[in-house]
Design a protein around this motif. Structure first.
Motif, PDB file in Angstrom:
ATOM      1  N   ASP A 165     104.950  60.682  34.600  1.00  0.00           N
ATOM      2  CA  ASP A 165     105.635  59.597  35.015  1.00  0.00           C
ATOM      3  C   ASP A 165     104.971  58.295  35.064  1.00  0.00           C
ATOM      4  OD1 ASP A 165     107.917  61.341  35.468  1.00  0.00           O
ATOM      5  OD2 ASP A 165     107.426  62.023  37.388  1.00  0.00           O
ATOM      6  N   ILE A 166     103.488  58.294  35.161  1.00  0.00           N
ATOM      7  CA  ILE A 166     102.720  57.149  34.692  1.00  0.00           C
ATOM      8  C   ILE A 166     102.759  56.914  33.288  1.00  0.00           C
ATOM      9  CG2 ILE A 166     100.640  56.028  35.440  1.00  0.00           C
ATOM     10  CD1 ILE A 166      99.997  58.088  37.520  1.00  0.00           C
ATOM     11  N   ASN A 167     103.783  55.971  33.042  1.00  0.00           N
ATOM     12  CA  ASN A 167     104.169  55.746  31.560  1.00  0.00           C
ATOM     13  C   ASN A 167     104.480  54.149  31.077  1.00  0.00           C
ATOM     14  OD1 ASN A 167     106.938  55.297  32.375  1.00  0.00           O
ATOM     15  ND2 ASN A 167     107.203  57.526  32.212  1.00  0.00           N
ATOM     16  N   ILE A 168     104.853  54.166  29.963  1.00  0.00           N
ATOM     17  CA  ILE A 168     105.233  52.847  29.681  1.00  0.00           C
ATOM     18  C   ILE A 168     106.128  52.158  30.659  1.00  0.00           C
ATOM     19  CG2 ILE A 168     106.904  53.241  28.164  1.00  0.00           C
ATOM     20  CD1 ILE A 168     104.234  50.583  27.726  1.00  0.00           C
ATOM     21  N   HIS A 169     107.269  52.562  31.112  1.00  0.00           N
ATOM     22  CA  HIS A 169     108.110  52.225  31.882  1.00  0.00           C
ATOM     23  C   HIS A 169     107.584  51.826  33.042  1.00  0.00           C
ATOM     24  CE1 HIS A 169     111.629  53.653  29.742  1.00  0.00           C
ATOM     25  NE2 HIS A 169     111.073  54.744  29.742  1.00  0.00           N
ATOM     26  N   ASP A 215     105.730  48.663  32.600  1.00  0.00           N
ATOM     27  CA  ASP A 215     106.753  47.450  32.465  1.00  0.00           C
ATOM     28  C   ASP A 215     107.460  46.955  33.875  1.00  0.00           C
ATOM     29  OD1 ASP A 215     108.504  45.773  31.078  1.00  0.00           O
ATOM     30  OD2 ASP A 215     110.109  47.017  31.877  1.00  0.00           O
ATOM     31  N   PHE A 216     107.363  47.895  34.871  1.00  0.00           N
ATOM     32  CA  PHE A 216     108.208  47.447  36.201  1.00  0.00           C
ATOM     33  C   PHE A 216     107.119  46.737  37.162  1.00  0.00           C
ATOM     34  CE2 PHE A 216     110.693  51.663  35.794  1.00  0.00           C
ATOM     35  CZ  PHE A 216     111.876  50.880  35.326  1.00  0.00           C
ATOM     36  N   ILE A 217     105.815  47.242  36.837  1.00  0.00           N
ATOM     37  CA  ILE A 217     104.604  46.395  37.454  1.00  0.00           C
ATOM     38  C   ILE A 217     104.579  44.970  36.999  1.00  0.00           C
ATOM     39  CG2 ILE A 217     102.204  46.439  37.810  1.00  0.00           C
ATOM     40  CD1 ILE A 217     102.268  49.297  38.075  1.00  0.00           C
ATOM     41  N   LYS A 218     104.642  44.834  35.706  1.00  0.00           N
ATOM     42  CA  LYS A 218     104.543  43.468  35.110  1.00  0.00           C
ATOM     43  C   LYS A 218     105.898  42.597  35.434  1.00  0.00           C
ATOM     44  CE  LYS A 218     101.955  44.804  31.007  1.00  0.00           C
ATOM     45  NZ  LYS A 218     101.854  44.798  29.565  1.00  0.00           N
ATOM     46  N   GLN A 219     107.082  43.382  35.485  1.00  0.00           N
ATOM     47  CA  GLN A 219     107.893  42.646  35.880  1.00  0.00           C
ATOM     48  C   GLN A 219     107.970  42.115  37.464  1.00  0.00           C
ATOM     49  OE1 GLN A 219     111.981  43.690  35.254  1.00  0.00           O
ATOM     50  NE2 GLN A 219     111.154  45.608  33.995  1.00  0.00           N
ATOM     51  N   ALA A 220     107.450  42.994  38.263  1.00  0.00           N
ATOM     52  CA  ALA A 220     107.214  42.724  39.710  1.00  0.00           C
ATOM     53  C   ALA A 220     106.426  41.536  39.763  1.00  0.00           C
ATOM     54  CB  ALA A 220     106.447  43.710  40.229  1.00  0.00           C
ATOM     55  N   MET A 265      96.347  55.868  39.514  1.00  0.00           N
ATOM     56  CA  MET A 265      97.512  55.067  39.819  1.00  0.00           C
ATOM     57  C   MET A 265      96.888  53.548  39.771  1.00  0.00           C
ATOM     58  SD  MET A 265     100.653  54.713  39.857  1.00  0.00           S
ATOM     59  CE  MET A 265     102.034  53.903  40.599  1.00  0.00           C
ATOM     60  N   ARG A 266      95.896  53.449  41.108  1.00  0.00           N
ATOM     61  CA  ARG A 266      95.184  52.299  41.208  1.00  0.00           C
ATOM     62  C   ARG A 266      94.620  51.695  39.893  1.00  0.00           C
ATOM     63  NH1 ARG A 266      91.046  52.838  44.721  1.00  0.00           N
ATOM     64  NH2 ARG A 266      91.146  50.564  45.354  1.00  0.00           N
ATOM     65  N   LYS A 267      94.002  52.497  39.222  1.00  0.00           N
ATOM     66  CA  LYS A 267      93.529  52.054  38.009  1.00  0.00           C
ATOM     67  C   LYS A 267      94.483  51.609  36.958  1.00  0.00           C
ATOM     68  CE  LYS A 267      90.743  53.497  33.826  1.00  0.00           C
ATOM     69  NZ  LYS A 267      91.228  52.387  33.098  1.00  0.00           N
ATOM     70  N   LYS A 268      95.832  52.208  36.770  1.00  0.00           N
ATOM     71  CA  LYS A 268      96.518  51.553  36.013  1.00  0.00           C
ATOM     72  C   LYS A 268      97.049  50.269  36.453  1.00  0.00           C
ATOM     73  CE  LYS A 268     100.309  52.440  33.175  1.00  0.00           C
ATOM     74  NZ  LYS A 268     100.100  52.726  31.655  1.00  0.00           N
ATOM     75  N   ILE A 269      97.334  50.087  37.810  1.00  0.00           N
ATOM     76  CA  ILE A 269      97.566  48.962  38.360  1.00  0.00           C
ATOM     77  C   ILE A 269      96.614  47.699  38.150  1.00  0.00           C
ATOM     78  CG2 ILE A 269      97.979  47.651  40.654  1.00  0.00           C
ATOM     79  CD1 ILE A 269      99.277  50.163  41.699  1.00  0.00           C
ATOM     80  N   LYS A 278     109.767  56.894  41.407  1.00  0.00           N
ATOM     81  CA  LYS A 278     109.049  58.164  41.944  1.00  0.00           C
ATOM     82  C   LYS A 278     108.297  58.704  40.801  1.00  0.00           C
ATOM     83  CE  LYS A 278     111.913  60.254  44.634  1.00  0.00           C
ATOM     84  NZ  LYS A 278     112.950  61.006  45.275  1.00  0.00           N
ATOM     85  N   ILE A 279     106.979  59.117  41.313  1.00  0.00           N
ATOM     86  CA  ILE A 279     106.134  59.759  40.207  1.00  0.00           C
ATOM     87  C   ILE A 279     105.813  61.308  40.816  1.00  0.00           C
ATOM     88  CG2 ILE A 279     103.635  59.628  39.393  1.00  0.00           C
ATOM     89  CD1 ILE A 279     103.973  56.464  40.390  1.00  0.00           C
ATOM     90  N   ARG A 280     106.502  62.224  40.106  1.00  0.00           N
ATOM     91  CA  ARG A 280     106.200  63.571  40.361  1.00  0.00           C
ATOM     92  C   ARG A 280     104.879  64.182  39.705  1.00  0.00           C
ATOM     93  NH1 ARG A 280     111.226  62.468  39.395  1.00  0.00           N
ATOM     94  NH2 ARG A 280     112.711  62.418  41.197  1.00  0.00           N
ATOM     95  N   ASN A 281     104.323  63.753  38.436  1.00  0.00           N
ATOM     96  CA  ASN A 281     103.572  64.066  37.818  1.00  0.00           C
ATOM     97  C   ASN A 281     102.605  62.994  37.038  1.00  0.00           C
ATOM     98  OD1 ASN A 281     104.763  63.956  35.135  1.00  0.00           O
ATOM     99  ND2 ASN A 281     105.884  65.852  36.099  1.00  0.00           N
ATOM    100  N   GLU A 282     101.851  63.258  36.380  1.00  0.00           N
ATOM    101  CA  GLU A 282     101.022  62.400  35.458  1.00  0.00           C
ATOM    102  C   GLU A 282     101.831  61.614  34.316  1.00  0.00           C
ATOM    103  OE1 GLU A 282      96.959  62.513  34.169  1.00  0.00           O
ATOM    104  OE2 GLU A 282      96.347  64.181  35.994  1.00  0.00           O
TER     105      GLU A 282
END
Length: 92
Positions: free
Chosen positions: A73-77, A80-85, A1-5, A67-71
């Motif tokens: 869920d770490i996806n394109i959406h 996009d949410f991180i970039k918007q924030a 998750m941190r790497k993705k961010i 909500k991230i329940r499994n890998e």
């Protein structure tokens, strides 16, 4: 998750606040909150994020979470949410 961010924006400041990892630029943007069966990525201005598929949850005044329940869920959406924030940080 941190790497993705940090792949999205390596200039974010990371700190522990409220016993969770939080990310900021000029102001706090989002944080990782670990629960027993899932992880939430909480967006402090979540009500301002575009979410046509209704993937972000919450009923607070401003905060919403993804909500991230499994890998899967770490996806394109999520990206996009991180970039918007992050883009909200540059607005007055």
């Amino acid at each position: 998750m941190r790497k993705k961010i940090f792949d999205i924006d390596s200039d974010l400041d990371e700190e522990i606040k409220w016993n969770n990892l939080t990310y900021r630029k000029k102001r706090p943007l989002f944080g990782i909150v670990i629960h027993k069966n899932h992880i939430n990525l909480e967006f402090w201005q979540g009500t301002l994020l575009r979410d046509p598929d209704n993937l972000i949850e919450g009923i607070g005044k401003k905060i919403r979470h993804y909500k991230i329940r499994n890998e899967d869920d770490i996806n394109i959406h999520l990206e996009d949410f991180i970039k918007q924030a992050i883009s909200l940080d540059s607005k007055p």
